[in-house]
Design an enzyme around this catalytic site. Structure first.
Site, mmCIF file in Angstrom:
data_model
loop_
_atom_site.group_PDB
_atom_site.id
_atom_site.type_symbol
_atom_site.label_atom_id
_atom_site.label_comp_id
_atom_site.label_asym_id
_atom_site.label_seq_id
_atom_site.Cartn_x
_atom_site.Cartn_y
_atom_site.Cartn_z
ATOM 1 N N CYS A 15 0.884 -1.169 0.000
ATOM 2 C CA CYS A 15 0.000 0.000 0.000
ATOM 3 C C CYS A 15 0.921 1.218 0.000
ATOM 4 O O CYS A 15 2.022 1.148 -0.553
ATOM 5 C CB CYS A 15 -0.961 -0.019 1.181
ATOM 6 N N GLU A 16 0.514 2.312 0.602
ATOM 7 C CA GLU A 16 1.372 3.499 0.542
ATOM 8 C C GLU A 16 2.673 3.287 1.318
ATOM 9 O O GLU A 16 3.762 3.577 0.825
ATOM 10 C CB GLU A 16 0.631 4.732 1.077
#
Length: 210
Positions: free
Chosen positions: A113-114
């Site tokens: 994810c980020e």
């Protein structure tokens, strides 16, 4: 033996070694002692896989981007799938309850994810749980699941040429506050719970293993 990027072209590599593995940092990063080089210790990243440098070792892999669609649209790893909900994982990687699709092919799956601190690890665990529920221990359709250390943020800092488009949109970007609230409010629909109940129901005694 280690695949080391060629000086003139970082997207090409050549085998060198043997070298000593000093330390394993996690599933994908190792500290390797290069006694014949100026920098004795270097860390090798999963980007070697994405560049095709491990084509003879890993037959098939999938990068799963667990960020929200507006983040993905702003820039993502080339070829990554944007799957950010559990039901999307089930539809993409698991056979349907009616058995009309073949059993999944074993692939190396890389989640992120980020920052790879919440959404990526959570969905990685979810797929492993669904895989366990659908098979008899210790059988798995996807035995190799990994989480990309540092997430897209760190990957983009070092490998922008492997991203498309070459951009980075933060989850909490001010232009997407409404979208963020909408995605965070969504819950798993009842229909998915019913699908999973049918998919993962216990096998009857004597029934063939799929």
């Amino acid at each position: 033996m280690v695949l080391i990027p060629v000086r003139k072209n970082k997207l090409q590599a050549a085998w060198e070694g043997p070298f000593k593995v000093v330390k394993q940092l996690n599933e994908v990063n190792y500290v390797v002692e290069l006694s014949n080089r100026a920098h004795h210790h270097r860390v090798y990243h999963v980007a070697s896989l994405l560049c095709g440098q491990l084509a003879g070792v890993v037959e098939e892999y999938v990068v799963v981007d667990c960020r929200y669609p507006y983040e993905y649209a702003g820039g993502h790893i080339k070829g990554a799938l944007n799957l950010y909900r559990e039901e999307q994982l089930a539809r993409w990687f698991l056979p349907d309850p009616l058995g009309t699709t073949p059993c999944p092919r074993s692939s190396v799956l890389i989640f992120h994810c980020e920052f790879s601190s919440e959404r990526g690890p959570r969905l990685c665990r979810s797929l492993r749980r669904m895989d366990r529920d659908a098979n008899r221990y210790p059988e798995l359709w996807y035995p190799e699941l990994y989480v990309l250390r540092g997430g897209y943020k760190e990957f983009y800092q070092h490998f922008q040429d492997l991203c498309e488009p070459q951009g980075y949109v933060h989850m909490r970007h001010k232009d997407f506050r409404a979208e963020l609230r909408n995605y965070q409010r969504r819950k798993q629909p009842w229909s998915l719970r019913r699908i999973r109940k049918e998919l993962f129901k216990p096998l009857c005694p004597g029934s063939p293993f799929p």
